[in-house]
Design a protein around this motif. Structure first.
Motif, PDB file in Angstrom:
ATOM      1  N   ALA A 272      27.850  31.472  46.776  1.00  0.00           N
ATOM      2  CA  ALA A 272      29.169  31.022  46.315  1.00  0.00           C
ATOM      3  C   ALA A 272      29.193  30.855  44.797  1.00  0.00           C
ATOM      4  O   ALA A 272      30.179  31.207  44.141  1.00  0.00           O
ATOM      5  CB  ALA A 272      29.539  29.704  46.995  1.00  0.00           C
ATOM      6  N   PHE A 273      28.124  30.337  44.226  1.00  0.00           N
ATOM      7  CA  PHE A 273      28.058  30.199  42.763  1.00  0.00           C
ATOM      8  C   PHE A 273      28.139  31.574  42.100  1.00  0.00           C
ATOM      9  O   PHE A 273      28.804  31.750  41.080  1.00  0.00           O
ATOM     10  CB  PHE A 273      26.768  29.486  42.339  1.00  0.00           C
ATOM     11  N   GLN A 274      27.462  32.556  42.684  1.00  0.00           N
ATOM     12  CA  GLN A 274      27.497  33.904  42.101  1.00  0.00           C
ATOM     13  C   GLN A 274      28.896  34.504  42.212  1.00  0.00           C
ATOM     14  O   GLN A 274      29.433  35.063  41.267  1.00  0.00           O
ATOM     15  CB  GLN A 274      26.497  34.814  42.812  1.00  0.00           C
ATOM     16  N   LYS A 275      29.482  34.363  43.395  1.00  0.00           N
ATOM     17  CA  LYS A 275      30.772  35.004  43.648  1.00  0.00           C
ATOM     18  C   LYS A 275      31.870  34.365  42.792  1.00  0.00           C
ATOM     19  O   LYS A 275      32.778  35.045  42.320  1.00  0.00           O
ATOM     20  CB  LYS A 275      31.104  34.862  45.139  1.00  0.00           C
ATOM     21  N   ARG A 276      31.780  33.069  42.591  1.00  0.00           N
ATOM     22  CA  ARG A 276      32.813  32.358  41.844  1.00  0.00           C
ATOM     23  C   ARG A 276      32.502  32.287  40.350  1.00  0.00           C
ATOM     24  O   ARG A 276      33.235  31.705  39.583  1.00  0.00           O
ATOM     25  CB  ARG A 276      32.972  30.939  42.431  1.00  0.00           C
ATOM     26  N   ASN A 277      31.375  32.896  39.918  1.00  0.00           N
ATOM     27  CA  ASN A 277      30.918  32.774  38.532  1.00  0.00           C
ATOM     28  C   ASN A 277      30.856  31.299  38.117  1.00  0.00           C
ATOM     29  O   ASN A 277      31.348  30.897  37.070  1.00  0.00           O
ATOM     30  CB  ASN A 277      31.817  33.552  37.563  1.00  0.00           C
TER      31      ASN A 277
ATOM     32  N   ALA B  60      34.933  26.062  38.191  1.00  0.00           N
ATOM     33  CA  ALA B  60      34.339  27.081  39.070  1.00  0.00           C
ATOM     34  C   ALA B  60      33.239  26.466  39.936  1.00  0.00           C
ATOM     35  O   ALA B  60      33.057  26.863  41.097  1.00  0.00           O
ATOM     36  CB  ALA B  60      33.778  28.229  38.224  1.00  0.00           C
TER      37      ALA B  60
END
Lengths: 800, 162
Positions: free
Chosen positions: B94-99, B145
């Motif tokens: 989720a951190f990667q996808k949401r930057n 984010a």
């Protein structure tokens, strides 16, 4: 659930069949960073590596009478104790001036102070030991005898005849002065129905990068080469400076920049302690590591702002702005910072003030003075937060004076969207901006009318909320006009080299650097789109002066617009090279072919003809099967520099919605909006996140962050308990809107987006606070940061 | 030897390590310098920024305010451990996808702090998420984010439990 799906928007002229331009592609390096597998400079360990700690001046200004290192040298683990005089035999001093800032002057600065310390925190002696802890232990045993000198701390009196001159050879404490007059300001003020005059103050603050400055220098006498691992924004610039001051050729120096724990302009300068670490490596012939601790960060990382601006605006009753006047004074510490100088921020304030508006009558003066505090230099959005808050603060005060709505006065004065190309009052040139479209977008996005009604309803219940606007312009994609013309060896051009590997994947080497903003994702998007491969097949390499094209790095919002364009052009060039080979293999005309999703296809029908893996196999391993005279060139390099315009100005407008507790003076941020036009949007998610992060950094300046000095030049709050930074709980959600006006200076049309948030937020918050308090008869607040005590004073609830 | 040096045995990410350490050595320096677990970071060394967040016997602690010698006999989990075990894979995605990270320096600490909140179950409000991560400083993102990503995972996990 607010995670946006990666759906491509409508096709643009840049769209190719597998285009990634305009898509929220995740950054390739994020998985590593979330798993604790990053490599920051503070993580780097080399064989035989030693650690340096510094003895730092406890005085703001003092003569160094003597340094006794005997006891320190005998401490456990100590390898060397080195004074400034000793180190000056290895590294030469520098002077932070540029020729295009006419008259700017500064004094030679040493890696370690020689004879005299000029600010509290300046290094006076280095201790190198087997561990940082042992180096610090020994630092305590270095006996320095100081003879204190008078400290010049107040910028207001720095130029007075009675004030001591910090560098007597310079004659006075004036670093740089610029005056600018345009149109007819006297006539403008004479024609005004109302003139508003006030003084804006911008407190000193600093970057507080999460990872402190860090460097590992490794002089290898065997190779006669210096390798420097450094968390820097500008590796090639640093390569030049290390070579220059250590008496090396540039090719003897390699600067490697891997992961960087935050930069924001803090890590684009020359720091004396980092130069000392490099010189110590040369002296000791082994790797030396320096990582600033948080105290050192606060007293040696460049500080920013610290401007006092007396400002005046003239306005007619119909809202027409008739004249601007500013007088800016800024204190920059004892040295102009090398090599970008500490004159740039004041220069930018003169350049940018009044910039969004049509009124041409402008008078400005800016003075930059020396003082015995930590050095001050360029930090995210250099000059913009000051110029924007001054301009937008004046506009709001003028609107209040004539009883006009703040959006309405802006509509009546912003440069019309069809008036381009045009210039600002300082002479800055605008290719094409979209102030009115952006304002209309913001008006709708925030439901301005609805918010005003809500404000009025709540006001009746004793709840005091405010709405504040700040329109802005932002300097991005700088040409050589920024530094190169002033004699600095800081590249404005950037390059990209693209290589097809033997399996059909693509490597990109670029001169821009990644500090977390997403440059590597943007480069991958540009190359994948222009060349024609799935983005997973693109590997990006940045931050190594040995292997990347010579470039400027990442600052002034240039990585996407300049580095991205070079990558786009390199991808196109490689496509032509590859299609020439494909044409020969397929007996087809190259112009009838294209590359899509990693496959050579018929351009017209999309029929698959040849996989890139097969093409690469033939080109690398069976070139004997290609016709005579066909040599596959599977590497292409392209460079780009803006030429048509000195800078690609962007524009936008922000709004803040907040509540002031008039009993405590506390400000609660409820919502923030920003509409920005940065031209072609390569990655909308990354642009939005640059805006959000930038806005919060600007909010920090408006409400919390302040480097507090006493009259003797002692920093009073150099730690994270006393120096407040924005934390999650106090921050609002931020809605971002985009208007797209591409620059015609590049094929991509992308401008920068890294600093717009920081440029506008302080002014928007200031105007919102004053909007909340105006009906209460409060004195307008113009002295940042707006801490509760200042708000209570403005309300008359505390004595002023 | 004097009392300055101590032998400790610590279970770090499931592996027992035995080291002789200086009494003044902090847990974060022990992890980074002695064990080369550089995923845990040093930001302020005053317990204020949260970059050094690790788990000690299941509780989130500041690695810079904990002495290594205090960890004798204890279990320490770092970002490397919870990554390899897959415990926070959904948060990481989720951190990667949401930057929800830019420079990434705060991220290991932020993830462990988020995991602490989410392990309590339920779907916390955005305000509760903001409150819980308020000891973790991020200079890059502006936090929104991060809040979005944590909220999304809370919803996913709640959905999976139903």
């Amino acid at each position: 659930m607010k995670i946006v799906d990666d759906n491509p928007p409508a096709l643009t002229a840049l769209d190719r069949p597998n285009s990634y331009i305009g898509r929220a592609v995740p950054r390739p390096n994020l998985a590593r960073l979330t798993q604790g597998r990053a490599q920051y400079v503070s993580d780097v360990t080399l064989p035989r590596m030693a650690h340096v700690a510094f003895v730092r001046s406890s005085h703001a200004h003092a003569r160094i009478k003597s340094i006794d290192t005997t006891t320190a040298k005998a401490m456990p683990g100590v390898i060397a104790v080195v004074t400034g005089a000793e180190l000056s035999k290895v590294i030469t001093p520098w002077v932070g001036v540029l020729t295009h800032l006419k008259g700017i002057k500064s004094a030679p600065q040493h890696a370690i102070a020689v004879d005299r310390a000029c600010w509290q925190g300046e290094a006076v002696c280095a201790v190198v030991a087997r561990s940082r802890a042992e180096a610090e232990d020994a630092c305590e045993k270095v006996a320095v005898e100081y003879a204190p000198l008078p400290a010049v701390t107040d910028a207001e009196t720095a130029l007075d005849a009675a004030t001591p001159v910090i560098h007597p050879d310079l004659g006075d404490n004036l670093t740089f002065e610029r005056a600018h007059s345009a149109g007819d300001p006297d006539k403008g003020f004479a024609e005004a129905d109302a003139v508003v005059e006030t003084t804006f103050v911008f407190g000193r603050h600093t970057g507080v990068t999460n990872e402190a400055r860090a460097i590992v220098a490794d002089w290898n006498p065997g190779d006669q080469r210096l390798t420097v691992y450094q968390g820097t924004q500008a590796p090639h610039m640093m390569m030049n400076l290390f070579a220059k001051h250590l008496g090396l050729e540039e090719h003897q120096v390699r600067v490697v920049t891997k992961d960087v724990g935050g930069s924001f302009g803090i890590k684009v300068h020359t720091y004396a302690d980092e130069m000392a670490a490099v010189a110590l490596s040369k002296l000791l012939k082994r790797p030396v590591k320096f990582v600033a601790d948080r105290f050192e960060s606060f007293i040696t990382d460049i500080h920013a702002r610290d401007h006092r601006v007396k400002a005046k605006i003239g306005v007619k009753n119909d809202g027409t702005i008739t004249a601007w006047e500013i007088d800016d004074l800024t204190g920059i510490g004892p040295y102009s910072v090398y090599p970008r100088t500490s004159g740039i921020e004041a220069n930018q304030v003169v350049n940018l003030t009044g910039g969004p508006y049509t009124c041409p009558n402008y008078h400005a003066r800016a003075r930059v003075v020396f003082q015995n505090k930590n050095v001050m230099c360029q930090y995210r959005a250099v000059g913009h937060p000051i110029a924007t808050a001054v301009t937008e603060g004046l506009v709001d005060l003028a609107a209040a004076k004539i009883g006009m709505d703040p959006l309405e006065i802006r509509r009546r004065n912003l440069i019309p969207d069809d008036a381009y190309p045009t210039s600002g009052p300082s002479g800055i040139k605008f290719e094409k901006l979209s102030h009115h479209e952006s304002l209309a977008h913001l008006d709708a996005m925030m439901n301005y009318a609805g918010l005003r009604a809500e404000q009025a309803r709540l006001r009746e219940r004793g709840i005091h909320r405010g709405i504040g606007f700040a329109g802005f312009i932002e300097v991005t994609n700088p040409s050589a006009a920024f530094y190169g013309v002033g004699g600095a060896r800081i590249s404005s051009q950037d390059g990209a080299t693209v290589r097809l590997d033997s399996t059909g994947a693509v490597f990109v080497h670029s001169g821009v650097t990644e500090q977390g903003q997403g440059a590597e994702a943007v480069l991958a998007q540009c190359v994948a789109s222009a060349f024609g491969v799935p983005i997973e097949r693109v590997r990006v390499i940045t931050g190594d002066t040995d292997i990347t094209p010579y470039g400027g790095g990442t600052w002034a919002s240039r990585a996407g617009g300049i580095g991205g364009e070079a990558a786009w052009q390199a991808g196109k060039a490689l496509r032509l090279n590859v299609l020439a080979v494909a044409g020969s293999i397929l007996q087809a005309k190259p112009e009838t072919l294209d590359i899509r999703k990693g496959v050579v296809v018929d351009a017209g029908t999309g029929t698959e003809r040849l996989g890139l893996d097969e093409l690469a196999r033939i080109a690398y391993f069976r070139p004997d099967t290609l016709p005579a005279g066909i040599q596959a060139e599977l590497v292409a390099t392209r460079h780009y520099v803006p030429r048509a315009w000195p800078f690609a100005f962007t524009n936008g407008i922000q709004a803040s919605w907040l509540e002031v507790d008039i009993k405590t003076g506390a400000v609660t941020l409820l919502k923030h909006w920003c509409v920005e036009d940065c031209g072609t949007v390569i990655n909308p998610q990354l642009v939005d996140e640059q805006i959000r992060g930038g806005v919060v950094q600007g909010i920090g300046a408006a409400l919390f962050e302040h480097c507090l000095y006493d009259a003797r030049g002692q920093l009073l709050n150099g730690n994270m308990a006393d120096y407040l930074v924005p934390m999650a709980y106090e921050m609002p959600d931020i809605e971002v809107g985009q208007v797209v006006t591409p620059t015609a200076d590049s094929e991509l049309g992308a401008k920068g987006a890294g600093e717009a948030g920081t440029a506008g937020a302080p002014g928007a918050v200031m105007n919102a606070i004053n909007d909340a308090l105006r009906p209460l008869g409060a004195t307008p607040l113009t002295d940042m940061p707006f801490t509760p005590d200042k708000i209570l004073r403005a309300l008359g609830r505390l004595p002023s | 030897m004097s009392e300055r040096f101590h032998d400790i045995a610590v279970t770090v990410n499931g592996e027992e390590v035995r080291e002789r350490i200086d009494a003044r050595l902090s847990l974060v320096d022990f992890l980074r310098a002695t064990l080369a677990l550089t995923g845990t970071h040093i930001g302020c060394e005053h317990g204020l920024c949260g970059a050094c967040t690790v788990r000690l016997d299941g509780e989130v602690v500041r690695g810079c305010l904990t002495l290594a010698v205090q960890c004798d006999g204890a279990r320490v989990d770092t970002i490397e451990g919870v990554s390899d075990s897959g415990e926070i894979a959904d948060l990481q995605t989720a951190f990667q996808k949401r930057n929800a990270l830019q420079c990434g320096f705060c991220t290991p600490g932020m993830l462990l702090t988020a995991q602490e909140l989410l392990s309590r179950g339920g779907v916390p409000s955005r305000e509760a998420i903001r409150d819980h991560i308020s000891g973790n400083y991020c200079r890059c993102t502006g936090y929104q984010a991060i809040v979005d990503a944590i909220e999304a995972v809370a919803q996913q996990r709640a959905g999976a439990r139903r």
